[in-house]
Motif scaffolding. Sequence first.
Motif, mmCIF file in Angstrom:
data_model
loop_
_atom_site.group_PDB
_atom_site.id
_atom_site.type_symbol
_atom_site.label_atom_id
_atom_site.label_comp_id
_atom_site.label_asym_id
_atom_site.label_seq_id
_atom_site.Cartn_x
_atom_site.Cartn_y
_atom_site.Cartn_z
ATOM 1 N N HIS A 53 -16.560 -1.693 -4.340
ATOM 2 C CA HIS A 53 -15.151 -1.369 -4.534
ATOM 3 C C HIS A 53 -14.810 -1.364 -6.020
ATOM 4 O O HIS A 53 -14.140 -0.447 -6.514
ATOM 5 C CB HIS A 53 -14.281 -2.384 -3.792
ATOM 6 N N ARG A 112 0.086 3.921 -2.822
ATOM 7 C CA ARG A 112 -0.423 5.256 -2.463
ATOM 8 C C ARG A 112 0.314 6.350 -3.216
ATOM 9 O O ARG A 112 -0.256 7.395 -3.527
ATOM 10 C CB ARG A 112 -0.298 5.487 -0.947
ATOM 11 N N GLU A 141 -6.624 3.796 -0.624
ATOM 12 C CA GLU A 141 -6.900 3.907 0.817
ATOM 13 C C GLU A 141 -8.082 3.028 1.209
ATOM 14 O O GLU A 141 -8.071 2.366 2.247
ATOM 15 C CB GLU A 141 -7.191 5.371 1.178
ATOM 16 N N GLY A 142 -9.112 3.024 0.381
ATOM 17 C CA GLY A 142 -10.284 2.202 0.662
ATOM 18 C C GLY A 142 -9.971 0.721 0.646
ATOM 19 O O GLY A 142 -10.507 -0.044 1.458
ATOM 20 N N SER A 174 0.821 -1.209 0.000
ATOM 21 C CA SER A 174 0.000 0.000 0.000
ATOM 22 C C SER A 174 0.857 1.262 0.000
ATOM 23 O O SER A 174 0.486 2.277 -0.610
ATOM 24 C CB SER A 174 -0.940 0.009 1.208
ATOM 25 N N GLU A 181 -7.030 -0.752 1.392
ATOM 26 C CA GLU A 181 -6.301 -1.124 2.606
ATOM 27 C C GLU A 181 -7.239 -1.110 3.818
ATOM 28 O O GLU A 181 -7.179 -2.020 4.663
ATOM 29 C CB GLU A 181 -5.129 -0.177 2.838
ATOM 30 N N ARG A 182 -8.116 -0.131 3.890
ATOM 31 C CA ARG A 182 -9.047 -0.042 5.017
ATOM 32 C C ARG A 182 -9.981 -1.256 5.057
ATOM 33 O O ARG A 182 -10.245 -1.825 6.120
ATOM 34 C CB ARG A 182 -9.839 1.246 4.917
ATOM 35 N N ALA A 183 -10.477 -1.677 3.875
ATOM 36 C CA ALA A 183 -11.376 -2.821 3.821
ATOM 37 C C ALA A 183 -10.698 -4.105 4.273
ATOM 38 O O ALA A 183 -11.283 -4.912 5.004
ATOM 39 C CB ALA A 183 -11.916 -2.976 2.389
ATOM 40 N N ARG A 210 -8.064 -4.359 6.292
ATOM 41 C CA ARG A 210 -7.777 -4.310 7.728
ATOM 42 C C ARG A 210 -9.049 -4.501 8.544
ATOM 43 O O ARG A 210 -9.009 -5.083 9.643
ATOM 44 C CB ARG A 210 -7.083 -2.986 8.073
ATOM 45 N N THR A 211 -10.172 -4.054 8.032
ATOM 46 C CA THR A 211 -11.443 -4.271 8.721
ATOM 47 C C THR A 211 -11.784 -5.754 8.774
ATOM 48 O O THR A 211 -12.379 -6.242 9.750
ATOM 49 C CB THR A 211 -12.569 -3.494 8.009
#
Length: 224
Positions: free
Chosen positions: A186, A96, A214-215, A92, A217-219, A221-222
Amino acid sequence: MEQHRVADAPPDAGEPSLAERAYRALRDRLIMLEIRPGAPISEDQLAQSLGVGRTPVREALKRLQYERLIAVYPRRGTFATEVNITDLAHISEVRRELEPMAAGQAARRATDAHRAALTALMDELEGAPAAPRTPGALMRLDLQAHRAVYAATRNPYLEDTLVHYDNLATRVWCLFVDRLPGVAGHIGEHGPLLRAVVAGDAEKAAALAAAHVEGFERAIRTAL
């Protein structure tokens, strides 16, 4: 083993060599986890399933080893690499920085042919909600969208680098796809991004690409 014939190259890309065709087919099977992480790799079985000789398969495997999709262990053999979730931060970090750059450059540099291809993908993405697809089909569409943007940068070094990192990111995504209910959403994010590239809006394309990474990586990690 189920037979998987090597897919033909796009008509405007020229006829690829057997080694190139074997590489593309094996790469995507590894990315999509059709060859599971940790699974042993048999040159003979791959040659038979792809309908090519062992030499093209061997050449393809050398490239895949360099790209960290397979690992070769002396006296043990060749295996598909494991998907290491601890690599997500490193992947990531690179994406990024480079994904927004690529989207912006694609908006500036895309040829008419690139814009036509991106528009066709846009149409396919917009039709996806009306025609439910399997997670695997959605992930293939995701790969197509990313690769089309990278190609439109007309920078082969940037394209090759981002294809490599997007491949690794897609393996992570495929590992968790059953735990991610928002896959279709997504993938749908590519629609506005492709539209910005086609319109030549470099600033908007870069911003959308940054938000997309960003979305992702966030998904993940969630889901952990």
